[in-house]
Design a protein around this motif. Structure first.
Motif, PDB file in Angstrom:
ATOM      1  N   GLY A  32       7.877  -2.224  -1.001  1.00  0.00           N
ATOM      2  CA  GLY A  32       6.887  -1.177  -1.238  1.00  0.00           C
ATOM      3  C   GLY A  32       6.346  -0.535   0.022  1.00  0.00           C
ATOM      4  N   GLY A  33       6.989  -0.810   1.166  1.00  0.00           N
ATOM      5  CA  GLY A  33       6.515  -0.251   2.430  1.00  0.00           C
ATOM      6  C   GLY A  33       5.269  -0.921   2.959  1.00  0.00           C
ATOM      7  N   ARG A  34       4.903  -2.063   2.354  1.00  0.00           N
ATOM      8  CA  ARG A  34       3.618  -2.674   2.680  1.00  0.00           C
ATOM      9  C   ARG A  34       3.714  -3.818   3.689  1.00  0.00           C
ATOM     10  NH1 ARG A  34       3.457  -2.200  -2.930  1.00  0.00           N
ATOM     11  NH2 ARG A  34       3.754  -4.446  -3.169  1.00  0.00           N
ATOM     12  N   GLU A  35       4.841  -3.998   4.325  1.00  0.00           N
ATOM     13  CA  GLU A  35       4.975  -5.098   5.293  1.00  0.00           C
ATOM     14  C   GLU A  35       4.002  -4.965   6.455  1.00  0.00           C
ATOM     15  OE1 GLU A  35       6.887  -7.971   5.549  1.00  0.00           O
ATOM     16  OE2 GLU A  35       7.230  -7.651   3.415  1.00  0.00           O
ATOM     17  N   ASP A  36       3.618  -3.733   6.773  1.00  0.00           N
ATOM     18  CA  ASP A  36       2.693  -3.514   7.891  1.00  0.00           C
ATOM     19  C   ASP A  36       1.276  -3.196   7.428  1.00  0.00           C
ATOM     20  OD1 ASP A  36       4.806  -3.850   9.715  1.00  0.00           O
ATOM     21  OD2 ASP A  36       5.393  -1.751   9.476  1.00  0.00           O
ATOM     22  N   GLY A  37       1.020  -3.416   6.149  1.00  0.00           N
ATOM     23  CA  GLY A  37      -0.324  -3.177   5.633  1.00  0.00           C
ATOM     24  C   GLY A  37      -0.299  -2.511   4.281  1.00  0.00           C
ATOM     25  N   GLU A  38      -1.243  -2.887   3.411  1.00  0.00           N
ATOM     26  CA  GLU A  38      -1.294  -2.375   2.050  1.00  0.00           C
ATOM     27  C   GLU A  38      -1.468  -0.861   2.007  1.00  0.00           C
ATOM     28  OE1 GLU A  38      -1.024  -3.782  -1.041  1.00  0.00           O
ATOM     29  OE2 GLU A  38      -0.256  -5.545   0.006  1.00  0.00           O
ATOM     30  N   THR A  39      -2.198  -0.322   2.980  1.00  0.00           N
ATOM     31  CA  THR A  39      -2.468   1.118   2.992  1.00  0.00           C
ATOM     32  C   THR A  39      -1.635   1.858   4.023  1.00  0.00           C
ATOM     33  OG1 THR A  39      -4.741   0.737   2.242  1.00  0.00           O
ATOM     34  CG2 THR A  39      -4.255   2.877   3.262  1.00  0.00           C
ATOM     35  N   VAL A  40      -1.618   1.329   5.238  1.00  0.00           N
ATOM     36  CA  VAL A  40      -0.963   2.055   6.317  1.00  0.00           C
ATOM     37  C   VAL A  40       0.551   2.104   6.125  1.00  0.00           C
ATOM     38  CG1 VAL A  40      -0.651   0.057   7.866  1.00  0.00           C
ATOM     39  CG2 VAL A  40      -0.896   2.360   8.826  1.00  0.00           C
ATOM     40  N   GLY A  41       1.135   1.072   5.516  1.00  0.00           N
ATOM     41  CA  GLY A  41       2.588   1.057   5.324  1.00  0.00           C
ATOM     42  C   GLY A  41       3.069   2.178   4.420  1.00  0.00           C
ATOM     43  N   PRO A  42       2.579   2.256   3.158  1.00  0.00           N
ATOM     44  CA  PRO A  42       2.982   3.360   2.285  1.00  0.00           C
ATOM     45  C   PRO A  42       2.627   4.729   2.854  1.00  0.00           C
ATOM     46  CG  PRO A  42       2.018   1.585   0.990  1.00  0.00           C
ATOM     47  CD  PRO A  42       1.794   1.239   2.433  1.00  0.00           C
ATOM     48  N   GLN A  43       1.511   4.797   3.605  1.00  0.00           N
ATOM     49  CA  GLN A  43       1.138   6.062   4.244  1.00  0.00           C
ATOM     50  C   GLN A  43       2.221   6.492   5.235  1.00  0.00           C
ATOM     51  OE1 GLN A  43      -2.844   6.189   5.970  1.00  0.00           O
ATOM     52  NE2 GLN A  43      -2.121   7.587   7.567  1.00  0.00           N
ATOM     53  N   ARG A  44       2.741   5.548   5.999  1.00  0.00           N
ATOM     54  CA  ARG A  44       3.799   5.873   6.959  1.00  0.00           C
ATOM     55  C   ARG A  44       5.095   6.258   6.247  1.00  0.00           C
ATOM     56  NH1 ARG A  44       2.677   0.915  11.267  1.00  0.00           N
ATOM     57  NH2 ARG A  44       0.860   1.884  12.267  1.00  0.00           N
ATOM     58  N   VAL A  45       5.376   5.595   5.118  1.00  0.00           N
ATOM     59  CA  VAL A  45       6.548   5.977   4.332  1.00  0.00           C
ATOM     60  C   VAL A  45       6.441   7.438   3.934  1.00  0.00           C
ATOM     61  CG1 VAL A  45       7.758   5.644   2.153  1.00  0.00           C
ATOM     62  CG2 VAL A  45       7.041   3.649   3.484  1.00  0.00           C
ATOM     63  N   ALA A  46       5.274   7.836   3.405  1.00  0.00           N
ATOM     64  CA  ALA A  46       5.068   9.228   2.995  1.00  0.00           C
ATOM     65  C   ALA A  46       5.201  10.174   4.183  1.00  0.00           C
ATOM     66  CB  ALA A  46       3.698   9.379   2.337  1.00  0.00           C
ATOM     67  N   GLU A  47       4.711   9.772   5.337  1.00  0.00           N
ATOM     68  CA  GLU A  47       4.792  10.628   6.521  1.00  0.00           C
ATOM     69  C   GLU A  47       6.239  10.826   6.964  1.00  0.00           C
ATOM     70  OE1 GLU A  47       0.414   9.350   8.342  1.00  0.00           O
ATOM     71  OE2 GLU A  47       2.259   8.497   9.193  1.00  0.00           O
ATOM     72  N   SER A 105       4.300   9.385  -3.959  1.00  0.00           N
ATOM     73  CA  SER A 105       4.565  10.688  -4.566  1.00  0.00           C
ATOM     74  C   SER A 105       3.310  11.556  -4.597  1.00  0.00           C
ATOM     75  CB  SER A 105       5.107  10.513  -5.986  1.00  0.00           C
ATOM     76  OG  SER A 105       6.520  10.529  -5.992  1.00  0.00           O
ATOM     77  N   ASN A 106       2.154  10.962  -4.863  1.00  0.00           N
ATOM     78  CA  ASN A 106       0.912  11.736  -4.847  1.00  0.00           C
ATOM     79  C   ASN A 106       0.640  12.310  -3.454  1.00  0.00           C
ATOM     80  OD1 ASN A 106       0.407  11.327  -7.550  1.00  0.00           O
ATOM     81  ND2 ASN A 106      -0.951   9.568  -7.227  1.00  0.00           N
ATOM     82  N   ALA A 107       0.895  11.500  -2.441  1.00  0.00           N
ATOM     83  CA  ALA A 107       0.682  11.981  -1.072  1.00  0.00           C
ATOM     84  C   ALA A 107       1.610  13.144  -0.739  1.00  0.00           C
ATOM     85  CB  ALA A 107       0.894  10.836  -0.084  1.00  0.00           C
ATOM     86  N   LEU A 108       2.787  13.129  -1.326  1.00  0.00           N
ATOM     87  CA  LEU A 108       3.771  14.191  -1.086  1.00  0.00           C
ATOM     88  C   LEU A 108       3.620  15.359  -2.060  1.00  0.00           C
ATOM     89  CD1 LEU A 108       6.903  11.884  -0.656  1.00  0.00           C
ATOM     90  CD2 LEU A 108       5.761  13.156   1.179  1.00  0.00           C
ATOM     91  N   GLU A 109       2.818  15.157  -3.107  1.00  0.00           N
ATOM     92  CA  GLU A 109       2.704  16.120  -4.198  1.00  0.00           C
ATOM     93  C   GLU A 109       4.069  16.338  -4.854  1.00  0.00           C
ATOM     94  OE1 GLU A 109       0.809  19.537  -2.417  1.00  0.00           O
ATOM     95  OE2 GLU A 109      -1.178  18.708  -2.841  1.00  0.00           O
ATOM     96  N   PHE A 110       4.767  15.231  -5.074  1.00  0.00           N
ATOM     97  CA  PHE A 110       6.081  15.220  -5.706  1.00  0.00           C
ATOM     98  C   PHE A 110       5.974  14.724  -7.142  1.00  0.00           C
ATOM     99  CE2 PHE A 110       9.613  14.934  -2.222  1.00  0.00           C
ATOM    100  CZ  PHE A 110       9.116  16.076  -1.622  1.00  0.00           C
ATOM    101  N   HIS A 111       7.002  15.017  -7.904  1.00  0.00           N
ATOM    102  CA  HIS A 111       7.171  14.409  -9.220  1.00  0.00           C
ATOM    103  C   HIS A 111       7.707  12.993  -9.025  1.00  0.00           C
ATOM    104  CE1 HIS A 111       6.709  18.343 -11.239  1.00  0.00           C
ATOM    105  NE2 HIS A 111       7.338  18.808 -10.173  1.00  0.00           N
TER     106      HIS A 111
END
Length: 539
Positions: free
Chosen positions: A41-56, A79-85
């Motif tokens: 889930g991209g969370r290996e580096d943190g519950e919030t910062v990891g998915p945020q970096r994935v979106a970036e 997907s919400n961060a990207l405004e994607f479906h």
């Protein structure tokens, strides 16, 4: 004050509506697709910062479609961060799309496959699949390949092959209705297996093995294109690997793929994405491919493919001046602008030629797909022959020929043309001994094999025999690219006396031959190159 009747207003609105309806919708010129296993889930580096970096990373890439693996609860946030479906299935695989998902077309097990029919602004539709395939053993770990030969290495990915075959069969069944006719299909994901296009004889110096990995062979036989390798013809283990930017001590391999089958799109560029300005959030790199639109059916240019073929014995880069200068060969070939090249007397990491992988270097210099076939070990490396192609080489095989003064093979490369037609390019360098018995035996073995081939064939090389010989007569059913009688001699290059280098094509009803000539090059090698313009007609 101006008064306008309701009737007049409705009439005007109708006219404007008709004008709008007649305006053509501009076709989407390009489409970017990504596949990425984001690691828990991209969370290996943190519950919030990891998915945020994935979106970036996704946002910075400009991807329109994303096939994601190991989504594990982070998909909606990304997907919400990207405004994607967002189109999930189960916990593992998911799809993220800039454009609307109009239908779920998922097949197989929910953990391993999700499918979405995506509609582009111009109404074109793409069947997009995200897959995750299992593996039998961890052959990427330290010492994970100890004691395994090439055959046993390939079997470690049999389980991924088995699942993939089931997935492909179910996709074909799911999309068999007329409403999906000619729909572009993209299959992307973590295959947990490698590609035979990476593990060839030409790249043995990088991978240590030649392996026909089963998953990539399945995709090839199903008519899919490897979007990354298609536009990155030079194999580079460092540049190409998607496993692993985090575990660099492990075996580095390309195990994430984006395959496609389409009559409307072709890969324009493809790259491995493995960087973030702070810290890359996954143990897998992503693969990003940009597709450009191009109608692959109906045009004369695609119904009648022109191919410029060259046969050239390069004497391992040594010219008649005894100077080793491989880039002179590259320069001469560059000037000829060939589509197909058969290279004879090619070294791979031999001391006499500077420990260089000559076929690979020529491919890199010319930005062409390259193949190598080994005759024998020689001078600390290997000695043999090569093929270069402007179009993707999708499979390479070597046909053992009866030995003579040296071991010999015929090198066979299956080439995929822009209209999805496949052509078999066959390169030969027959025995040179005066007694033609071995040479004739080698040619007979090849001729017998080629009778079993159903693809159109381009046969070229150094035949070490002359017109009228029984060796050449074996190929009388082929179309020969005839040279001008006044300038047909090919060896020796500085003062040519005999004609021993040839280009043929088969079957005759599929080929026409344009200009053929011997290039008046007297220094670069002891042979002069032969070039011919061939045209492959549609069936």
């Amino acid at each position: 004050m101006i008064h306008v009747s309701l009737c007049a207003l409705f009439s005007l609105a109708s006219v404007v509506s008709d004008v709008w309806a007649q305006e053509p919708i501009e076709k989407v010129p390009s489409l970017k697709a990504m596949t990425w296993n984001i690691w828990h889930g991209g969370r290996e580096d943190g519950e919030t910062v990891g998915p945020q970096r994935v979106a970036e990373v996704i946002r910075d890439s400009g991807a329109d479609l994303v096939a994601m693996q190991e989504t594990y609860g982070s998909g909606e946030r990304i997907s919400n961060a990207l405004e994607f479906h967002f189109h999930p299935r189960g916990t593992n695989v998911s799809i993220h799309s800039r454009y609307p998902v109009i239908e779920d077309i998922s097949v197989f097990e929910e953990f391993k496959c999700v499918g979405a029919l995506v509609e582009l602004p111009d109404g074109d539709r793409v069947a997009f699949y995200s897959v995750w395939l299992p593996y039998k053993a961890d052959i990427w770990a330290s010492h994970g390949r100890d004691g395994l030969d090439e055959a046993h290495l390939a079997t470690q990915c049999d389980v991924s092959r088995d699942d993939l075959q089931k997935i492909l069969g179910l996709i074909d069944e799911r999309l068999k209705d007329d409403q999906y006719a000619d729909t572009t299909v993209l299959i992307a994901g973590d295959f947990n297996s490698m590609s035979h296009l990476d593990y060839g004889e030409i790249s043995r110096d990088q991978y240590g093995h030649q392996v026909k990995w089963p998953t990539s062979m399945v995709m090839k036989h199903a008519g899919f294109r490897d979007s990354y390798r298609e536009v990155n013809p030079v194999v580079s283990r460092v540049k190409d690997s998607t496993w692993s930017p985090r575990f660099i001590e492990q075996e580095q391999d390309r195990i994430d793929f984006l395959y496609y089958r389409s009559q409307r799109w072709r890969a324009k560029s493809s790259s491995v994405v493995n960087e973030h300005e702070d810290w890359f959030p996954s143990d897998h790199a992503a693969v990003l491919t940009e597709f450009e639109r191009g109608d692959m059916a109906g045009s004369d240019a695609l119904e009648n493919i022109k191919l410029k073929a060259v046969a050239y014995n390069i004497r391992h880069g040594v010219g008649v001046d005894n100077e080793l200068a491989l880039m002179r060969v590259a320069k001469r070939l560059h000037d000829l602008k060939p589509d197909l090249v058969g290279l004879a007397e090619v070294d791979q990491n031999c001391r006499r030629s500077g420990n260089r992988n000559q076929a690979a270097e020529l491919g890199r210099a010319l930005d062409m797909h390259a193949a190598f076939g080994k005759f024998m070990e020689h001078d600390g490396g290997a000695y043999g022959m090569g093929i270069l192609s402007e179009h993707p080489i999708v499979e390479v095989t070597s046909l053992d020929l009866p030995p003579g003064g040296e071991p010999r093979i015929a090198l066979l490369a299956e080439v995929l043309l822009p209209n999805d037609q496949r052509v078999l390019v066959v390169h030969v360098h027959f025995d040179w001994i005066d007694d033609d018995e071995v040479r004739f035996s080698q040619a007979s073995t090849l001729q017998k094999h080629l009778k079993t081939v159903e693809l159109p064939i381009v046969l070229l090389g150094d035949f070490n025999d002359q017109p009228g010989s029984r060796t050449l007569e074996l190929f009388q059913d082929f179309v020969e690219a005839d040279k001008p009688e006044s300038a047909n001699l090919t060896w020796p290059a500085d003062h040519p006396e005999i004609e021993i280098d040839f280009i043929f094509a088969s079957p005759p009803n599929r080929w026409s031959v344009g200009e053929t000539r011997v290039v008046p090059e007297s220094v670069v090698s002891d042979h002069r190159p032969v070039i011919s313009e061939l045209r492959l007609r549609s069936e």
